[in-house]
Write a protein that holds these residues in place. Sequence first.
Motif, mmCIF file in Angstrom:
data_model
loop_
_atom_site.group_PDB
_atom_site.id
_atom_site.type_symbol
_atom_site.label_atom_id
_atom_site.label_comp_id
_atom_site.label_asym_id
_atom_site.label_seq_id
_atom_site.Cartn_x
_atom_site.Cartn_y
_atom_site.Cartn_z
ATOM 1 N N LEU A 24 -6.111 -13.079 -7.644
ATOM 2 C CA LEU A 24 -5.892 -14.532 -7.608
ATOM 3 C C LEU A 24 -5.455 -15.074 -8.958
ATOM 4 N N GLY A 25 -5.905 -14.483 -10.038
ATOM 5 C CA GLY A 25 -5.535 -14.973 -11.362
ATOM 6 C C GLY A 25 -6.313 -16.216 -11.745
ATOM 7 N N ARG A 26 -6.314 -16.514 -13.037
ATOM 8 C CA ARG A 26 -7.105 -17.641 -13.550
ATOM 9 C C ARG A 26 -6.589 -18.986 -13.070
ATOM 10 N N THR A 27 -5.304 -19.226 -13.211
ATOM 11 C CA THR A 27 -4.747 -20.531 -12.858
ATOM 12 C C THR A 27 -4.864 -20.792 -11.373
ATOM 13 N N MET A 54 -17.381 -18.666 -13.553
ATOM 14 C CA MET A 54 -16.886 -17.473 -12.874
ATOM 15 C C MET A 54 -17.214 -16.220 -13.687
ATOM 16 N N LYS A 55 -17.111 -16.334 -15.001
ATOM 17 C CA LYS A 55 -17.435 -15.198 -15.868
ATOM 18 C C LYS A 55 -18.911 -14.841 -15.749
ATOM 19 N N LYS A 56 -19.795 -15.861 -15.709
ATOM 20 C CA LYS A 56 -21.230 -15.626 -15.555
ATOM 21 C C LYS A 56 -21.527 -14.933 -14.232
ATOM 22 N N ASP A 60 -13.932 -11.459 -11.869
ATOM 23 C CA ASP A 60 -12.771 -11.138 -12.687
ATOM 24 C C ASP A 60 -11.531 -11.667 -11.982
ATOM 25 N N PRO A 61 -10.822 -12.635 -12.594
ATOM 26 C CA PRO A 61 -9.661 -13.227 -11.914
ATOM 27 C C PRO A 61 -8.516 -12.248 -11.704
ATOM 28 N N TRP A 62 -8.526 -11.129 -12.400
ATOM 29 C CA TRP A 62 -7.422 -10.167 -12.279
ATOM 30 C C TRP A 62 -7.771 -8.993 -11.375
ATOM 31 N N ARG A 63 -8.995 -8.967 -10.872
ATOM 32 C CA ARG A 63 -9.379 -7.895 -9.961
ATOM 33 C C ARG A 63 -8.855 -8.199 -8.563
ATOM 34 N N THR A 64 -8.368 -7.204 -7.899
ATOM 35 C CA THR A 64 -7.902 -7.394 -6.535
ATOM 36 C C THR A 64 -9.085 -7.339 -5.580
#
Length: 85
Positions: A24-27, A54-56, A60-64
């Motif tokens: 999904l990515g951060r943005t 989200m980090k807590k 991970d925004p880059w994980r599929t």
Amino acid sequence: MADSQHDRFLQAATTHVPACDRALGRTLRYGVSTSWCRLFQAAPGPENVFRTAMKKKRIDPWRTGHCLKDPVSADYNQASYPEVV
């Protein structure tokens, strides 16, 4: 968004599908959270607060493997690409 709102957002707007091959990515994830807020009359918080939450939660925004669910995905797409709708 309060932490409980972050939990509700993740539960309502995303699902874990191992076969999903896109991240999904951060943005995108923050954009989807603002769509969720609009649909459920919640006040969106600043992006940095959202990312910290989200980090807590170890998201991970880059994980599929995380995919969007309707109606949030439809609202986000309609708001992002009005010329296609």
